[in-house]
Design a protein around this motif. Structure first.
Motif, short mmCIF file in Angstrom:
data_model
loop_
_atom_site.label_atom_id
_atom_site.label_comp_id
_atom_site.label_asym_id
_atom_site.label_seq_id
_atom_site.Cartn_x
_atom_site.Cartn_y
_atom_site.Cartn_z
N HIS A 70 0.79 -1.24 0.00
CA HIS A 70 0.00 0.00 0.00
C HIS A 70 0.82 1.28 0.00
O HIS A 70 0.25 2.37 -0.06
CB HIS A 70 -0.98 0.06 1.17
CG HIS A 70 -1.83 -1.15 1.31
ND1 HIS A 70 -2.76 -1.50 0.35
CD2 HIS A 70 -1.86 -2.12 2.24
CE1 HIS A 70 -3.33 -2.64 0.70
NE2 HIS A 70 -2.80 -3.03 1.85
N GLN A 71 2.16 1.19 0.14
CA GLN A 71 2.97 2.41 0.13
C GLN A 71 3.19 2.87 -1.31
O GLN A 71 3.86 2.17 -2.08
CB GLN A 71 4.31 2.14 0.81
CG GLN A 71 5.33 3.27 0.66
CD GLN A 71 4.94 4.51 1.43
OE1 GLN A 71 4.77 4.47 2.64
NE2 GLN A 71 4.77 5.63 0.73
N SER B 248 11.98 11.79 0.56
CA SER B 248 11.01 12.80 0.98
C SER B 248 9.66 12.41 0.39
O SER B 248 9.55 11.44 -0.36
CB SER B 248 11.44 14.18 0.52
OG SER B 248 11.56 14.23 -0.89
N GLN B 249 8.64 13.13 0.75
CA GLN B 249 7.31 12.87 0.23
C GLN B 249 7.05 13.77 -0.97
O GLN B 249 7.45 14.94 -0.97
CB GLN B 249 6.26 13.17 1.31
CG GLN B 249 6.39 12.31 2.56
CD GLN B 249 5.85 10.91 2.32
OE1 GLN B 249 4.75 10.74 1.82
NE2 GLN B 249 6.63 9.92 2.68
N LEU C 115 6.31 8.18 -1.60
CA LEU C 115 7.66 8.27 -1.06
C LEU C 115 8.61 8.34 -2.26
O LEU C 115 8.51 7.51 -3.17
CB LEU C 115 7.90 7.01 -0.22
CG LEU C 115 9.26 6.79 0.41
CD1 LEU C 115 9.62 7.92 1.35
CD2 LEU C 115 9.24 5.47 1.20
N LEU C 116 9.51 9.31 -2.25
CA LEU C 116 10.40 9.50 -3.39
C LEU C 116 11.75 8.82 -3.17
O LEU C 116 12.39 9.01 -2.14
CB LEU C 116 10.65 11.00 -3.61
CG LEU C 116 11.73 11.35 -4.65
CD1 LEU C 116 11.27 10.98 -6.06
CD2 LEU C 116 12.10 12.82 -4.60
N TYR C 117 12.16 8.02 -4.14
CA TYR C 117 13.54 7.57 -4.21
C TYR C 117 14.14 8.12 -5.49
O TYR C 117 13.43 8.31 -6.48
CB TYR C 117 13.62 6.03 -4.23
CG TYR C 117 13.12 5.37 -2.97
CD1 TYR C 117 13.52 5.80 -1.72
CD2 TYR C 117 12.24 4.29 -3.04
CE1 TYR C 117 13.07 5.18 -0.56
CE2 TYR C 117 11.78 3.67 -1.88
CZ TYR C 117 12.20 4.12 -0.65
OH TYR C 117 11.75 3.51 0.49
N TYR D 71 0.22 10.64 5.89
CA TYR D 71 1.06 10.38 7.06
C TYR D 71 2.13 9.37 6.68
O TYR D 71 1.82 8.29 6.16
CB TYR D 71 0.21 9.84 8.21
CG TYR D 71 -0.34 10.92 9.12
CD1 TYR D 71 -0.86 12.08 8.59
CD2 TYR D 71 -0.29 10.79 10.51
CE1 TYR D 71 -1.35 13.09 9.40
CE2 TYR D 71 -0.77 11.80 11.34
CZ TYR D 71 -1.30 12.94 10.78
OH TYR D 71 -1.77 13.95 11.60
N THR D 72 3.37 9.70 6.98
CA THR D 72 4.45 8.72 6.81
C THR D 72 4.43 7.77 8.00
O THR D 72 3.73 7.99 8.98
CB THR D 72 5.81 9.42 6.77
OG1 THR D 72 6.06 10.00 8.06
CG2 THR D 72 5.86 10.52 5.71
N ASP D 73 5.24 6.72 7.91
CA ASP D 73 5.37 5.79 9.03
C ASP D 73 5.81 6.51 10.30
O ASP D 73 5.40 6.17 11.41
CB ASP D 73 6.39 4.70 8.70
CG ASP D 73 5.79 3.62 7.81
OD1 ASP D 73 4.63 3.78 7.38
OD2 ASP D 73 6.48 2.62 7.57
N VAL D 74 6.66 7.51 10.13
CA VAL D 74 7.13 8.29 11.28
C VAL D 74 5.96 8.99 11.97
O VAL D 74 5.82 8.94 13.20
CB VAL D 74 8.21 9.31 10.83
CG1 VAL D 74 8.48 10.34 11.92
CG2 VAL D 74 9.49 8.59 10.44
N HIS D 75 5.08 9.60 11.18
CA HIS D 75 3.93 10.31 11.75
C HIS D 75 2.95 9.33 12.39
O HIS D 75 2.43 9.57 13.49
CB HIS D 75 3.19 11.09 10.66
CG HIS D 75 4.05 12.06 9.93
ND1 HIS D 75 3.91 12.32 8.58
CD2 HIS D 75 5.08 12.83 10.34
CE1 HIS D 75 4.81 13.21 8.21
NE2 HIS D 75 5.54 13.53 9.26
#
Lengths: 506, 506
Positions: free
Chosen positions: A24-25, A46-47, A60-62, A132-136
């Motif tokens: 789902h990411q 970063s997002q 999520l950007l790579y 929300y990222t995993d951190v949030h």
């Protein structure tokens, strides 16, 4: 000094499908030297907000320097691809996502201030929009574990979780439902309870989940007996005709925030009362229930480990339910050992069939527990007097009316099926004689999963003993069922010291 | 029942370089249908342990169905590739990582119990080994924000952060250092303080960081004046010869856990006293300092906003420092507006040069602040009597001895450089006349970053006014410096309402 032009409008990137699965990411891969990364000042990890017309997804950007990725392209993972409904090469815009305003609420909560309805609504809205990222997410759930959600916050969270999803409604004024707070393998009462309730004229549109960490969810078990992936109109038709259904809830989009929170809680291995209450009740409210029976197994290796914790949870379930006009009744059940004999989709389905068909070797504990829960449902639904529910439930089973209704529900869902049989079966025997004094539910679940459950529906295990039984050396404690010899070997490897999973004391 | 074989040993996968940049996050991409994913039961977005001989790295797993990824291959991101020191096609093993035992400590901490030295050591060890996911890191930092670290925990965390990294040692019994807790743009006193301290015979091996969220770190600024990426032996030689250095600390591997924690705190926008103390002191202890001056700017848009918070932080810095035999003295400085005129690597470097060369238009606030901090360093180092430090510092500047020492340090590091000049410069003018009553440090930093700092070393801004100045309509408030017209345009776009960044009241 130079003359200054207005900010140039960036040319779009071409979308490329990456076929990347990331649970789902949404993920975007872009060349480090592409014009968007450079002018937007995007840094790796970063997002970014990816936009195609009206649709957008936060990803999520790579970044990559690999020549296989052209600099005018953005490669998108499956989750991002599906969210945007893209075709290969279509133009998309990529830019910084807007500021995450609701995070201010999370920060306040970390520092001990309470959240109101507006805060919760904003947080949950951003969560389901993938902002929300995993951190949030982890910070939000940790903050509400460190300082537990109070009653008002639990109501606000429940409300917010209902609001962001779809809600079902039913013409009947009374809609019954049941839920088990989990942690007990084999506790597969739902198919039996639905059959009994529907046979007694109640409306019970049961939606269930697939396994998350367990060897089988109700949807996995039911899928070995009938199709469960019903769309909303099929579900309505089944319930209208038969009074009940046993469907997979995933397609219904009920309380979609729940799945996201559960993933993070599982990674942290934390489980808070407030989140549990909001999770269970938001799904029941969204499913349109008016009366719910909640099974709370209590035992040393179940999710709820003490009678005090169970009572506190029940009180909170009832008080929060009341705020939504939902009548909740909780049953405390024995969580010391699994229910029935099978653990795994097909193995549990066979226990369910045995009880519904009143076979002479049906597991008595599953029959009794299903009748107790069905009894509460019958009483809540007004078709049995207070205290008379379990007797009516047993009569419904013994008369064959429950079995008959179950068959009709399965037929309405697409046809009754025979659960599959595993290709490889091996026993796990007692290394010494004695009495069975302890069964570790968690490690039994792990064992069934190593054998291949729930992905292989026939896989799992079948218990051959129960607490208190006397066993002789060499006597089978359980049978492992797997589809391949390799999986069977893995499970046996884990189970080498099975004395600990099913503990026998001389 | 089938006969059971022992678990088969899995053939290795071939490593392929993916050239994927994910800011230190090791990533592994494997085919969903590869034999390892299937037999190990690996799910997408789970953690895997990738092993090559003695080396191993924990990576985030994504799965793909793309034919460009062969099923016998594991494609690895740059961080994973470097950690394993791989060559294309080398065999690696991929499996489930071992259980993360230290997470039990994080869970206990979430529920309010304190961590001891052993808990902290285990957590920090797993953190620097890359075994903590973002979810785990966020939970640890959130838990220590919700219930702040107490004095003992701060000591344990500091100790643990020192232990997992490299430590420098120096022959001198007194080694001085300085640190600024940050949040104030342009506060670039380190080059001046090091020059003054070294000119007075002290040993000051200063290592600095590059910018994380600011438009310039000391290492970014110094890099426009001399090489800063020194290896350990070069650093030792510079300090031996000149008494001081101004090097980038990144290559030294001092307190490597700090960078990881900072990334998560930045994403959450939380900043706790305990983490700040452990972060600052662990780096100073690892760098071998014995006496440290800490600059704490206090102001409404600085990191520390009230005198109370500053006093509390200073007391905690001192008491924790004592436990490591570190003498800490804190200075509270004015954090209401930036220091000097330039914001951005080269622009700040020019302010530093003006002060060191005693140019007539050198920014007086930077000169004064550097002298105050250098004064404390001289007193701590025992070369100035209590209270006489700042005077000696100013004398060292005025006599030209500081400038002479700075030049020698730069030469020893590889040669003095002239800071670059930006290609595009544009003023931002007052839209009305009046008095400058407020300067927003945070938005000034953002503006300098939009102009290209610190990636473009010449980029940033130069303030033309200070708090209290009277300005006329149309008078420049600041100049924006950028390497390209596009970047200048972006920054100007953001600054349209510059009245809020530099507030002028009629």
């Amino acid at each position: 000094m130079s003359v200054v032009a207005p900010p140039p409008s960036l040319p779009p990137l071409r979308a490329a499908r990456l076929q990347l699965h990331a649970a789902h990411q949404p993920i975007a891969v872009m060349r480090s030297d592409c014009h968007v990364c450079r002018s937007e000042g995007l840094s790796p990890r970063s997002q970014v907000l990816v936009t195609r017309g009206e649709r957008q997804v936060q990803a999520l950007l790579y970044q990559t320097d690999d020549e296989r990725f052209p600099p005018d392209q953005v490669a998108l993972s499956e989750a991002a691809w599906r969210a945007l409904g893209l075709a290969e090469g279509e133009p998309v815009q990529v830019r910084h996502p807007p500021v995450l305003e609701s995070l201010a609420g999370v920060r306040r909560r970390i520092y001990g201030r309470r959240l109101d309805a507006g805060d919760m609504a904003a947080i949950v809205r951003d969560v389901v929009q993938g902002r929300y990222t995993d951190v949030h997410l982890s910070a939000f759930l940790t903050a509400t574990a460190a300082l537990p959600l109070d009653a008002d916050e639990t109501v606000h969270l429940t409300h917010a979780m209902v609001e962001v999803g779809q809600c079902l409604s039913w013409p009947s004024p009374v809609v019954v439902d049941k839920h088990c707070v989990g942690g007990l393998p084999g506790n597969r009462t739902s198919p039996i309870v639905v059959a009994i309730a529907a046979a007694n004229g109640l409306v019970m549109p049961k939606t269930s989940s697939r396994a998350i960490t367990s060897p089988a969810g109700t949807a996995d078990t039911m899928q070995t007996l009938a199709p469960v992936d019903l769309d909303l109109s099929t579900l309505r038709r089944v319930v209208e005709r038969e009074g009940g259904c046993l469907a997979w809830g995933g397609a219904m989009h009920l309380s979609p925030a729940d799945d996201i929170f559960v993933r993070i809680e599982r990674e942290l291995d934390i489980d808070t009362e407030g989140q549990l209450v909001a999770s269970v009740l938001s799904k029941k409210i969204a499913a349109g229930a008016t009366h719910v029976a909640i099974d709370i197994p209590v035992g040393p290796t179940a999710k709820i480990r003490s009678p005090e914790a169970a009572r506190h949870l029940a009180a909170r379930m009832q008080s929060v339910g009341e705020r939504f006009g939902l009548v909740v009744r909780c049953l405390f059940t024995d969580g010391a050992q699994p229910v029935g004999r099978g653990i795994g989709p097909a193995l549990e389905a066979r226990d369910v069939l045995a009880v519904l068909r009143c076979e002479h070797d049906a597991p008595p504990d599953l029959r009794e527990r299903a009748a107790d829960i069905a009894g509460v449902v019958l009483e809540l639904g007004g078709v049995a007097a207070e205290g008379a529910g379990p007797r009516l439930a047993l009569e419904t089973l013994d008369s064959g009316r429950a079995w008959e209704r179950f068959v009709r529900i399965c037929e309405a869902q697409g046809g009754l099926r025979t659960p599959p049989q595993a290709a490889c079966v091996a026993p796990l025997v007692a290394t010494h004689g004695g009495r069975v004094v302890h069964v570790d539910n968690r490690r039994l679940s792990r064992l069934a999963k190593l054998a291949g459950a729930p992905e292989s529906p026939a896989a799992g295990l079948r218990l051959r003993v129960r607490l208190g039984d006397e066993v002789a050396r060499g006597q089978p404690l359980l049978e492992l069922h797997a589809q391949t010899a390799a999986e069977l070997a893995y499970a046996l490897d884990y189970a080498r010291d099975a004395g600990d999973i099913v503990q026998v004391v001389a």
